[in-house]
Design a protein around this motif. Structure first.
Motif, PDB file in Angstrom:
ATOM      1  N   GLN A   1      -1.269  -4.376   6.916  1.00 37.36           N
ATOM      2  CA  GLN A   1      -0.850  -3.046   6.479  1.00 37.36           C
ATOM      3  C   GLN A   1       0.534  -3.006   5.843  1.00 37.36           C
ATOM      4  O   GLN A   1       0.785  -2.190   4.967  1.00 37.36           O
ATOM      5  CB  GLN A   1      -0.937  -2.044   7.633  1.00 37.36           C
ATOM      6  N   LEU A   2       1.428  -3.877   6.248  1.00 37.80           N
ATOM      7  CA  LEU A   2       2.760  -3.885   5.649  1.00 37.80           C
ATOM      8  C   LEU A   2       2.668  -4.197   4.156  1.00 37.80           C
ATOM      9  O   LEU A   2       3.275  -3.505   3.326  1.00 37.80           O
ATOM     10  CB  LEU A   2       3.668  -4.890   6.361  1.00 37.80           C
ATOM     11  N   TYR A   3       1.900  -5.225   3.799  1.00 37.37           N
ATOM     12  CA  TYR A   3       1.714  -5.567   2.385  1.00 37.37           C
ATOM     13  C   TYR A   3       0.968  -4.463   1.649  1.00 37.37           C
ATOM     14  O   TYR A   3       1.277  -4.140   0.496  1.00 37.37           O
ATOM     15  CB  TYR A   3       0.943  -6.887   2.240  1.00 37.37           C
ATOM     16  N   THR A   4      -0.024  -3.889   2.307  1.00 36.62           N
ATOM     17  CA  THR A   4      -0.805  -2.806   1.701  1.00 36.62           C
ATOM     18  C   THR A   4       0.087  -1.615   1.385  1.00 36.62           C
ATOM     19  O   THR A   4       0.033  -1.060   0.282  1.00 36.62           O
ATOM     20  CB  THR A   4      -1.967  -2.394   2.639  1.00 36.62           C
ATOM     21  N   ILE A   5       0.923  -1.223   2.335  1.00 35.81           N
ATOM     22  CA  ILE A   5       1.824  -0.084   2.134  1.00 35.81           C
ATOM     23  C   ILE A   5       2.806  -0.384   1.008  1.00 35.81           C
ATOM     24  O   ILE A   5       3.081   0.472   0.160  1.00 35.81           O
ATOM     25  CB  ILE A   5       2.552   0.272   3.456  1.00 35.81           C
ATOM     26  N   HIS A   6       3.317  -1.606   0.974  1.00 37.74           N
ATOM     27  CA  HIS A   6       4.233  -2.012  -0.100  1.00 37.74           C
ATOM     28  C   HIS A   6       3.556  -1.831  -1.453  1.00 37.74           C
ATOM     29  O   HIS A   6       4.126  -1.261  -2.386  1.00 37.74           O
ATOM     30  CB  HIS A   6       4.649  -3.476   0.110  1.00 37.74           C
TER      31      HIS A   6
END
Length: 199
Positions: free
Chosen positions: A27-32
């Motif tokens: 999710q961190l990469y997705t949100i970025h």
């Protein structure tokens, strides 16, 4: 006030991300990537799931806050008010997406959801498509080429959606299935499944 899109964080590990949105599991990469898909100066409001507070590391939230246009908001914020104020909702598989389409809000979905046949749901396959769909939706809203649905039109649309949803639902209760007082009629459920798959 900010023009913002709302992203609800998903509980993990869960089938909602492991199976239904496996390419967006991190999710961190997705949100970025979502944040960088938004037009300037839009913000991405990220709301933690109230049930999973304290399950992520402090470093996860610090990394989120370092993304320039991401705003981490309290899990106690009123979701209904956020949906009303948002320019749109961006989700993997959250039921907040269903709440948003029923409220007439543009909803961009990256995962596989049961409500993607609702006309207010915009299914996107990647971040380039997300960026393009957001641009088109905002442009249409700005020039007024897409007339906002009035309450009776939205009610009619939602009624057709819910009726279709209900007609294609198998009766049963997931919560009841894990309790001592299981009220599910498994013969009926089995019959419905057989009818659907044609055996």
């Amino acid at each position: 006030s900010d023009t913002f899109f709302l992203y609800p964080l998903h509980a993990q590990p869960e089938a909602s991300t492991l199976v239904l949105a496996r390419y967006y599991y991190h999710q961190l990469y997705t949100i970025h990537n979502i944040a960088f898909s938004l037009p300037f100066p839009c913000k991405l409001y990220v709301k933690e799931h109230p049930v999973i507070i304290k399950t992520k590391s402090v470093s996860f939230y610090r990394a989120l806050k370092r993304i320039p246009n991401v705003v981490l908001i309290s899990p106690q914020e009123d979701t209904q008010k956020l949906i009303q104020k948002a320019a749109g909702i961006i989700t993997l598989t959250s039921t907040i997406g269903m709440e948003a389409v029923l409220a007439g809000k543009p909803t961009y979905v990256l995962g596989n959801v049961s409500y993607d046949f609702h006309p207010g749901c915009i299914k996107v396959k990647n971040f380039d498509e997300l960026e393009e769909q957001i641009r088109l939706t905002m442009q249409e809203a700005h020039v007024g080429s897409r007339r906002a649905k009035n309450s009776s039109e939205l009610r009619s649309l939602n009624l057709r959606f819910i009726t279709s949803y209900f007609r294609n639902t198998i009766p049963g209760n997931i919560v009841s299935a894990s309790s001592k007082n299981d009220a599910n009629d498994y013969k009926l459920i089995c019959r419905h499944i057989k009818e659907r798959i044609g055996s």
